[in-house]
Write a protein that holds these residues in place. Structure first.
Motif, PDB file in Angstrom:
ATOM      1  N   PRO A 145      55.330  76.901  54.113  1.00  0.00           N
ATOM      2  CA  PRO A 145      53.958  77.149  54.583  1.00  0.00           C
ATOM      3  C   PRO A 145      53.007  77.440  53.421  1.00  0.00           C
ATOM      4  O   PRO A 145      53.245  78.327  52.609  1.00  0.00           O
ATOM      5  N   GLY A 146      51.938  76.665  53.341  1.00  0.00           N
ATOM      6  CA  GLY A 146      51.013  76.744  52.214  1.00  0.00           C
ATOM      7  C   GLY A 146      51.172  75.569  51.275  1.00  0.00           C
ATOM      8  O   GLY A 146      50.338  75.352  50.395  1.00  0.00           O
ATOM      9  N   PHE A 147      52.263  74.797  51.450  1.00  0.00           N
ATOM     10  CA  PHE A 147      52.544  73.626  50.633  1.00  0.00           C
ATOM     11  C   PHE A 147      52.889  72.473  51.582  1.00  0.00           C
ATOM     12  O   PHE A 147      53.488  72.690  52.634  1.00  0.00           O
ATOM     13  N   SER A 148      52.522  71.259  51.212  1.00  0.00           N
ATOM     14  CA  SER A 148      52.808  70.107  52.067  1.00  0.00           C
ATOM     15  C   SER A 148      53.329  68.955  51.223  1.00  0.00           C
ATOM     16  O   SER A 148      53.196  68.952  49.987  1.00  0.00           O
ATOM     17  N   LEU A 149      53.900  67.955  51.895  1.00  0.00           N
ATOM     18  CA  LEU A 149      54.394  66.769  51.191  1.00  0.00           C
ATOM     19  C   LEU A 149      53.246  66.011  50.534  1.00  0.00           C
ATOM     20  O   LEU A 149      53.421  65.401  49.476  1.00  0.00           O
TER      21      LEU A 149
END
Length: 517
Positions: A145-149
């Motif tokens: 959560p807070g980071f994405s692909l």
């Protein structure tokens, strides 16, 4: 210069409820093992201990978790360390310190980590950048959560510092997609294509996605747009049984490069698997090729993860099932970057790279090309002068060494470089038939059990060197200096050298090995 300070003085950050729920679902293996080729290293520790201590190459490496008060942050730090170590890397104390202080003090969002990376990208002597980038990449791959692909795309374009140790640049590329894994994927696809009837329908779906991502570098949206009639057979020779397959790749976005649809060639082995997939699912020409539910991203990346697990050795699969080992996570974006770098290393132009990868402009392609000449020199130097790094990267690709006198299974013999090499090792393959070239392809196969006779492997290495010199000479005289056969032979040489390094590290008597038996 980087400012160092004690982690103990850091005020631990507050996590969001979503982040705490995510961490609570993570699982840690009871033990963690660092891959090394020495019998004298301490490589296994219990993950429940407040202090992890390894002895690697005469160096004491310790990770102290006792000063972390938050149970969620403690588990996250341990999980990140375990995940990075599971790729075959050896974390040093400096990298652990970076992981620890960032997870404790830097707000867990990609924006904050991106700012920190950009701040340190201008410092040429700052190794901190590479350690932080490795951690940021992992958090994106895990979709923490807070980071994405999608952030992985942004991560690739952050300027890399001109570090005094250029090997770190090569290591950064290698950590994102290890060379050993590339060899493992290509070998497994070839192997599965020889016996497609034995592949279950669910595994067939996953291996098709793995093959398309690995060979084409398509985005998720492109995979979603694929129709059955996007695949075609261009030529077929009944005598040689060779078939040429091609794929018309749908655009991910409106392109300024060309108005024609992208058409690329596919390996025959992948084409055979795709044909079986279409036949097994009774798909019509106008049908959607990949059926998906609501979350396309999760479905595709989970399929990739299942495929990566299915091509591992039985020992690794068993360890993962028992929660004794964490398999590294790769995403669609990682495969795209691998294709982009591979095209640039092969001399493709910016327009060609943009054409193949479906970019709407040549900006991204230019980024790959600008990094390529220096990266090629760094890679050549690193692989030529760092046998320890070769061991770390490739240790899991080839099986354990055995004594010829104690081996009762099938043995490996074959010709290479105009010479016959007899019983260089054993084969632990379950299937009777092997489609790979004997000796030439065995050193990169985890069914191979090299015999502990250095002279035999040195003879193989000598013949590989002979072929490599000859093919380079022919390629230069014919004006084809980027002949792909050169890279193939270079990989074979690396795999053979890795076995020799392991045998030497295991204390094989080199003097006695010089005498024929």
């Amino acid at each position: 210069m980087r400012v160092t300070y004690s982690v103990q003085s850091i005020l631990e950050q507050e996590l969001t409820l979503e982040q705490e729920c995510y961490i609570s679902k993570l699982w840690l293996p009871q033990k963690i093992q660092v891959q090394t080729d020495s019998d004298f290293d301490t490589t296994e520790v219990s993950t429940t201990q407040p202090m992890w201590v390894f002895y690697i190459g005469g160096e004491r490496v310790s990770f102290n978790f006792s000063d972390v008060s938050s149970p969620h942050l403690l588990k996250l730090i341990k999980y990140c360390c375990t995940n990075l170590i599971s790729t075959g890397r050896v974390l040093r104390s400096t990298e652990f310190t970076t992981i620890k202080e960032c997870l404790l003090s830097v707000k867990l969002t990609f924006i904050e980590y991106q700012k920190k990376l950009e701040l340190h990208s201008s410092n040429d002597n700052d190794r901190y950048f590479f350690d932080l980038k490795s951690l940021t990449r992992l958090l994106c791959q895990l979709e923490f959560p807070g980071f994405s692909l999608d952030n992985l795309e942004d991560l690739a374009f952050i300027p890399i510092p001109n570090h005094f140790n250029p090997f770190l640049k090569y290591q950064d590329i290698e950590n994102s997609f290890p060379s050993a894994l590339k060899s493992q994927i290509s070998h497994s696809i070839v192997e599965k294509s020889k016996n497609v009837d034995a592949i279950s329908t669910s595994e067939l779906h996953d291996i098709v996605i793995l093959g398309l991502c690995y060979f084409t570098g398509m985005r998720q949206i492109q995979l979603a747009k694929l129709a059955v009639n996007s695949f075609s057979i261009d030529t077929k020779n009944d005598t040689s049984e060779l078939i040429r397959y091609s794929l018309e790749v749908p655009y991910a976005k409106q392109t300024k490069i060309t108005s024609e649809k992208i058409k690329i060639a596919l390996p025959m082995e992948l084409g055979l698997i795709i044909n079986e997939y279409i036949k097994r699912n009774s798909l019509e020409p106008n049908d959607r090729f990949i059926q998906f539910n609501t979350n396309l991203s999760s479905q595709i990346n989970n399929a990739l993860q299942r495929s990566l697990l299915s091509i591992q050795s039985n020992e690794t699969q068993s360890a993962v099932a028992k929660r004794e080992h964490i398999l590294p996570r790769l995403t669609v974006v990682d495969f795209r970057h691998n294709v982009g770098h591979s095209l640039a290393m092969s001399g493709a132009s910016a327009d060609e790279i943009a054409y193949i990868m479906g970019h709407s402009s040549t900006i991204a392609a230019a980024h790959y090309i600008m990094a390529t000449p220096e990266l090629a020199m760094i890679k050549s130097k690193a692989l030529g002068n760092n046998p320890v790094w070769q061991n770390m990267v490739n240790l899991l690709i080839t099986g354990y060494t055995v004594e010829q006198s104690q081996w009762t299974g099938k043995t490996v013999s074959g010709t290479l470089g105009g010479e016959l090499h007899i019983r260089v090792g054993g084969c632990d393959r379950v299937n009777e038939e092997c489609h790979l070239a004997k000796v030439r392809s065995c050193y990169g196969c985890f069914y191979f059990r090299p015999f502990s006779e250095l002279r035999k492997h040195r003879a193989v290495l000598r013949c590989v060197d002979k072929e490599l010199i000859e093919i380079i000479d022919i390629s230069e005289k014919s004006g084809n200096s980027r002949n792909p056969a050169i890279a193939t032979l270079a990989n074979i040489k690396l795999e053979v050298q890795m076995v020799i390094n392991r045998l030497k590290g295991g204390g094989v008597d080199e003097e006695s090995e010089r005498q024929p038996k």
